[in-house]
Design a protein around this motif. Structure first.
Motif, short mmCIF file in Angstrom:
data_model
loop_
_atom_site.label_atom_id
_atom_site.label_comp_id
_atom_site.label_asym_id
_atom_site.label_seq_id
_atom_site.Cartn_x
_atom_site.Cartn_y
_atom_site.Cartn_z
N ARG A 41 -8.32 17.22 -37.38
CA ARG A 41 -8.59 17.94 -37.16
C ARG A 41 -9.81 18.40 -36.58
NH1 ARG A 41 -6.25 19.98 -42.01
NH2 ARG A 41 -8.05 20.08 -43.35
N ALA A 42 -11.46 17.19 -36.89
CA ALA A 42 -12.41 17.25 -35.99
C ALA A 42 -12.14 16.68 -35.03
CB ALA A 42 -13.27 17.05 -36.86
N LEU A 43 -11.30 15.67 -34.91
CA LEU A 43 -11.65 14.57 -33.11
C LEU A 43 -10.21 16.03 -32.72
CD1 LEU A 43 -11.19 12.09 -31.74
CD2 LEU A 43 -8.79 12.01 -32.78
N ASN A 44 -9.61 16.62 -32.56
CA ASN A 44 -8.74 16.82 -32.14
C ASN A 44 -9.07 18.36 -31.82
OD1 ASN A 44 -6.40 15.61 -31.98
ND2 ASN A 44 -5.54 16.34 -34.21
N ARG A 45 -10.70 19.07 -32.47
CA ARG A 45 -11.32 20.45 -31.26
C ARG A 45 -12.42 19.49 -30.31
NH1 ARG A 45 -12.13 21.25 -37.02
NH2 ARG A 45 -13.67 20.48 -37.97
N THR A 46 -12.42 18.46 -30.67
CA THR A 46 -12.81 17.75 -29.07
C THR A 46 -12.24 17.03 -28.05
OG1 THR A 46 -13.40 15.95 -29.96
CG2 THR A 46 -14.64 17.32 -30.87
N SER A 47 -10.39 17.20 -27.63
CA SER A 47 -9.58 16.36 -27.63
C SER A 47 -9.21 18.22 -26.85
CB SER A 47 -8.67 15.63 -27.75
OG SER A 47 -7.97 14.82 -27.48
N ASP A 48 -8.29 17.41 -24.99
CA ASP A 48 -7.63 18.26 -24.48
C ASP A 48 -6.52 17.75 -25.05
OD1 ASP A 48 -7.16 15.42 -23.68
OD2 ASP A 48 -8.01 16.39 -21.70
N ARG A 49 -6.12 17.15 -25.82
CA ARG A 49 -5.14 16.98 -26.54
C ARG A 49 -4.47 16.41 -28.21
NH1 ARG A 49 -3.11 10.97 -24.00
NH2 ARG A 49 -1.64 10.84 -25.26
N THR A 50 -3.51 16.55 -28.30
CA THR A 50 -3.44 16.45 -29.95
C THR A 50 -3.00 14.84 -30.50
OG1 THR A 50 -2.29 18.95 -29.99
CG2 THR A 50 -1.94 17.21 -32.10
N ASN A 51 -4.05 14.29 -31.12
CA ASN A 51 -3.89 13.01 -31.58
C ASN A 51 -3.62 12.13 -32.60
OD1 ASN A 51 -5.89 12.18 -28.77
ND2 ASN A 51 -6.74 13.41 -30.18
N GLY A 52 -2.56 11.96 -32.88
CA GLY A 52 -2.36 11.47 -34.20
C GLY A 52 -3.24 10.67 -35.08
N TRP A 53 -3.26 10.72 -36.18
CA TRP A 53 -4.30 9.30 -37.00
C TRP A 53 -3.18 8.96 -38.08
CZ3 TRP A 53 -4.96 10.43 -42.11
CH2 TRP A 53 -4.71 11.67 -42.86
N ALA A 54 -3.40 7.91 -38.13
CA ALA A 54 -3.72 6.95 -39.42
C ALA A 54 -4.80 6.44 -40.72
CB ALA A 54 -2.62 5.33 -38.60
N ALA A 55 -4.12 6.14 -41.66
CA ALA A 55 -4.76 5.57 -43.36
C ALA A 55 -4.24 5.27 -43.63
CB ALA A 55 -4.99 7.24 -43.67
N THR A 103 0.30 7.20 -26.52
CA THR A 103 0.02 7.94 -27.41
C THR A 103 -1.78 7.37 -28.23
OG1 THR A 103 2.26 9.02 -27.43
CG2 THR A 103 0.41 8.89 -29.22
N PRO A 104 -2.58 8.00 -28.80
CA PRO A 104 -3.67 8.11 -28.96
C PRO A 104 -3.55 7.66 -30.98
CG PRO A 104 -4.32 9.02 -27.56
CD PRO A 104 -2.91 9.61 -27.33
N ILE A 105 -3.89 6.86 -32.15
CA ILE A 105 -3.48 7.09 -32.87
C ILE A 105 -4.83 6.59 -33.85
CG2 ILE A 105 -2.51 6.80 -35.58
CD1 ILE A 105 -0.30 8.34 -33.65
N ALA A 106 -6.05 7.49 -34.08
CA ALA A 106 -7.18 6.77 -34.49
C ALA A 106 -6.87 6.54 -35.46
CB ALA A 106 -7.75 8.65 -34.92
N LEU A 107 -7.42 5.61 -35.90
CA LEU A 107 -7.88 4.41 -37.25
C LEU A 107 -8.84 4.02 -38.04
CD1 LEU A 107 -5.53 2.79 -39.56
CD2 LEU A 107 -5.39 1.00 -37.86
N GLY A 108 -9.69 3.97 -39.33
CA GLY A 108 -10.87 3.68 -39.90
C GLY A 108 -11.10 4.80 -40.40
N GLY A 109 -11.34 5.12 -41.78
CA GLY A 109 -11.59 6.07 -42.14
C GLY A 109 -10.99 7.11 -42.25
N MET A 110 -10.01 7.52 -41.72
CA MET A 110 -9.11 8.71 -40.74
C MET A 110 -8.97 9.51 -42.50
SD MET A 110 -10.40 8.88 -38.10
CE MET A 110 -9.30 11.00 -38.07
N THR A 111 -9.10 10.73 -42.12
CA THR A 111 -8.76 11.50 -43.20
C THR A 111 -8.64 13.27 -42.10
OG1 THR A 111 -10.94 13.13 -43.25
CG2 THR A 111 -9.72 11.13 -45.06
N ALA A 112 -7.62 14.18 -43.34
CA ALA A 112 -7.08 15.21 -42.83
C ALA A 112 -8.17 16.38 -41.62
CB ALA A 112 -6.15 15.95 -43.76
N PRO A 113 -9.68 16.16 -43.18
CA PRO A 113 -10.62 17.01 -41.99
C PRO A 113 -11.02 16.09 -40.66
CG PRO A 113 -10.33 17.38 -44.41
CD PRO A 113 -9.65 16.15 -44.11
N ARG A 114 -11.02 14.65 -41.02
CA ARG A 114 -11.57 14.41 -39.73
C ARG A 114 -10.46 13.71 -38.09
NH1 ARG A 114 -14.18 8.95 -42.75
NH2 ARG A 114 -16.51 9.64 -43.05
#
Length: 208
Positions: free
Chosen positions: A172-186, A159-170
């Motif tokens: 959402r932008a990542l998930n619009r380019t992906s075929d799955r819903t990725n997690g994020w951390a901050a 399960t991929p979690i995005a980290l590094g300067g992440m915010t909720a808008p960022r």
């Protein structure tokens, strides 16, 4: 071995990474997470005794709010201290089997293809892939492009979690380019949210 606490049927998609630089206390930051969120508990600079006490206080908040807590450290320490999982640095990837035998979730950091492959071999449940954006935690470190981040996500097999300067808008932008819903951390995003919340409460306070 069965986990000490029931593990979630789904891994959290929203994570707080603890950091000793944060201006806000850890309990206040944890209270911002919705139920089902996750916390990577680091605070590696603390001596073992105060670090354990801080984790115990955090675990009480986590249990009340339905949060998952993963300890950065060793599997045996995570088990003894009552965490839900262990965050293994790449140098400790060979301890993932021990963690799984203890019934712990296993998360790992990933910065490049070599580390993604190692996380796959270790059977990591989730990987924190960074940095997707420039971040105060690693000043000057080159950020990954979205395409590179998504390649590492596929390569890791977890399960991929995005980290590094992440915010909720960022996120959402990542998930619009992906075929799955990725997690994020901050780290900083939660600290900034807490500061805005305190400022709002101060503005709304009624003078006596």
């Amino acid at each position: 071995m069965r986990p000490r606490h029931p593990l979630p049927s789904k891994l959290p998609k929203l994570w707080l990474v603890s950091d000793e630089r944060a201006a806000t206390g850890l309990a206040e930051l944890a209270a911002l997470l919705p139920p089902g969120g996750g916390i990577i508990f680091r605070h590696d600079g603390l001596a073992p005794e105060p670090r354990w006490r801080l984790l115990r206080r955090l675990m009480r908040t986590a249990r009340a709010r339905g949060l998952v807590v993963v300890l950065a450290g060793s599997p045996d320490m995570a088990w003894r201290w009552g965490a839900d999982g262990v965050h293994l640095r790449q140098r400790d990837a060979d301890r993932a089997r021990q963690a799984h035998e203890l019934g712990l979730l296993v998360t790992m950091p990933v910065h490049d293809a070599r580390e993604a492959r190692q996380a796959r071999r270790a059977g990591a449940d989730a990987v924190f892939i960074s940095p997707l954006h420039p971040t105060r935690s690693h000043p000057g470190a080159p950020a990954l492009s979205r395409a590179a981040w998504l390649r590492l996500a596929r390569l890791s097999g977890a399960t991929p979690i995005a980290l590094g300067g992440m915010t909720a808008p960022r996120a959402r932008a990542l998930n619009r380019t992906s075929d799955r819903t990725n997690g994020w951390a901050a780290i900083d995003a939660w600290d900034e949210k807490a500061a805005k919340r305190r400022a709002r409460q101060k503005r709304n306070a009624v003078p006596i």
